[in-house]
Write an enzyme that holds these catalytic residues in place. Structure first.
Site, PDB file in Angstrom:
ATOM      1  N   SER A 118      15.311   5.236  -5.952  1.00  9.63           N
ATOM      2  CA  SER A 118      15.023   4.236  -4.318  1.00  9.63           C
ATOM      3  C   SER A 118      16.513   4.746  -3.518  1.00  9.63           C
ATOM      4  O   SER A 118      16.358   5.316  -3.278  1.00  9.63           O
ATOM      5  CB  SER A 118      15.185   2.994  -5.208  1.00  9.63           C
ATOM      6  OG  SER A 118      15.419   1.714  -4.526  1.00  9.63           O
ATOM      7  N   GLU A 215       7.556   9.359  -2.918  1.00  5.71           N
ATOM      8  CA  GLU A 215       7.533   7.919  -3.371  1.00  5.71           C
ATOM      9  C   GLU A 215       8.153   6.753  -3.030  1.00  5.71           C
ATOM     10  O   GLU A 215       9.132   6.827  -2.261  1.00  5.71           O
ATOM     11  CB  GLU A 215       7.825   6.791  -5.118  1.00  5.71           C
ATOM     12  CG  GLU A 215       9.253   7.531  -5.507  1.00  5.71           C
ATOM     13  CD  GLU A 215      10.191   5.744  -4.981  1.00  5.71           C
ATOM     14  OE1 GLU A 215       9.325   4.877  -5.228  1.00  5.71           O
ATOM     15  OE2 GLU A 215      11.106   5.585  -5.229  1.00  5.71           O
ATOM     16  N   HIS A 281       8.686   3.622  -7.807  1.00  2.00           N
ATOM     17  CA  HIS A 281       8.889   1.929  -8.209  1.00  2.00           C
ATOM     18  C   HIS A 281       7.530   1.549  -9.278  1.00  2.00           C
ATOM     19  O   HIS A 281       8.084   0.274  -9.052  1.00  2.00           O
ATOM     20  CB  HIS A 281       9.635   1.695  -6.862  1.00  2.00           C
ATOM     21  CG  HIS A 281      10.669   2.025  -5.573  1.00  2.00           C
ATOM     22  ND1 HIS A 281      10.828   2.638  -5.224  1.00  2.00           N
ATOM     23  CD2 HIS A 281      11.609   0.960  -5.604  1.00  2.00           C
ATOM     24  CE1 HIS A 281      11.802   2.591  -4.534  1.00  2.00           C
ATOM     25  NE2 HIS A 281      12.539   1.581  -4.881  1.00  2.00           N
TER      26      HIS A 281
END
Length: 311
Positions: A118, A215, A281
């Site tokens: 992330s 992502e 995620h």
């Protein structure tokens, strides 16, 4: 410049000491404690860095002040008793502290295992550019994916202790968006953070020869379009050999929206693309070694590492 394999750190052994840092957002205490218990069950010796529980008085989305977060990571890395540095969670904040890290001391301390994803994408890129270090895009110990999903935990554990056992990254959901096979050096992470890095000091200027992993979370289709267009216009995707796509949690309808944006923006690269490979995620977050030579087979839905992620 064509990407080349990065320096691998050594795998972990039972009893290894691992430092837990929070370079981004604050970590709920109950999740932190639960994650530490998992690490202890793996026969690791976790130590929590001094400012992980601090919080920021002005900005509640930060785990601590920028200098303190940078100091935690620098000191953990430079501690000769620490074998790995694991992030507690993402959120936001790595961009604010990455240039405050003591990169001279970090380079002098040598390779160590580093895990996160992330917002931690910023730090993966920094370790690659400033240290030539291979890192692990993987779950963080204070996140629900790590705490609730056994597949996610086991894949990280195997990567840390038995990396030769997880050289094939695959998912039951994986399928070709654009068929074909490609070889390259793995890099990437959260798409919005890769786009935010463009043009910053020390940022990667070329990813030719790279296998791109992408992502994201919480991006509507038009915002994802903007992110991918920025990566294309910025030249980062020039020479990429293939693309592996992970989860797009909370990004809107996948089949009738996000998928078509991905096909439209990435199809012009003329390279194979595999989708839904099971990292990021989503409910399952497989660990992806970055800086590793690998072969992507979009038709088979796999990425095969040419060597174990860790020595």
């Amino acid at each position: 410049m064509t990407l080349t394999p990065l320096t691998r750190p050594r795998r972990l052994r039972p009893g290894a000491r691992v430092a837990v840092v929070a370079p981004c957002g604050p970590v709920p205490e109950d999740r932190l404690e639960e994650g530490l218990a998992v690490l202890r069950s793996w026969d690791l010796d976790p130590v929590v860095s001094p400012h992980v529980r601090d919080g920021h008085r002005q900005f509640g989305y930060l785990s601590a002040y920028d200098g303190d977060r940078a100091r935690d990571l620098t000191e953990a890395w430079c501690d000769p008793s620490v074998d790995a540095v694991l992030c507690a969670r993402g959120g936001y904040g790595a961009q604010r502290m990455v240039d405050r890290l003591d990169w001279g001391s970090i380079r002098a301390a040598g390779p160590k295992v580093f895990v996160g994803f992330s917002d931690v994408t910023v730090l993966h890129e920094a370790f690659a550019a400033r240290m030539g270090l291979a890192t692990l895009h993987g779950p963080m110990i204070g996140t629900l994916g790590f705490l609730k999903d056994e597949t996610t935990r086991e894949h990280l554990r195997a990567t840390l202790f038995e990396p030769e056992s997880v050289r094939v990254i695959a998912s039951d959901t994986a399928r070709p968006l654009i068929p074909g096979r490609a070889r390259g050096i793995t890099f990437g992470g959260c798409a919005s953070l890769l786009a935010a890095e463009l043009g910053t000091e020390k940022a990667r200027s070329s990813a030719a020869g790279g296998l791109l992993f992408l992502e994201d979370v919480g991006e509507e289709d038009y915002r994802l379009d903007r992110i991918l267009t920025q990566l294309l216009r910025g030249g980062l995707l020039d020479g990429v050999t293939g693309v592996a796509l992970g989860s797009w949690a909370e990004c809107g309808p996948y089949e009738d929206g996000i998928r078509e944006v991905l096909r439209d923006r990435l199809g012009g690269l003329g390279v194979p693309v595999v989708e839904e490979l099971g990292f990021g995620h989503g409910e399952v977050n497989l660990t992806v070694p970055l800086g590793a030579p690998a072969v992507l087979d979009a038709d088979a839905g796999t990425v095969t590492l040419e060597r174990p992620a860790l020595l």
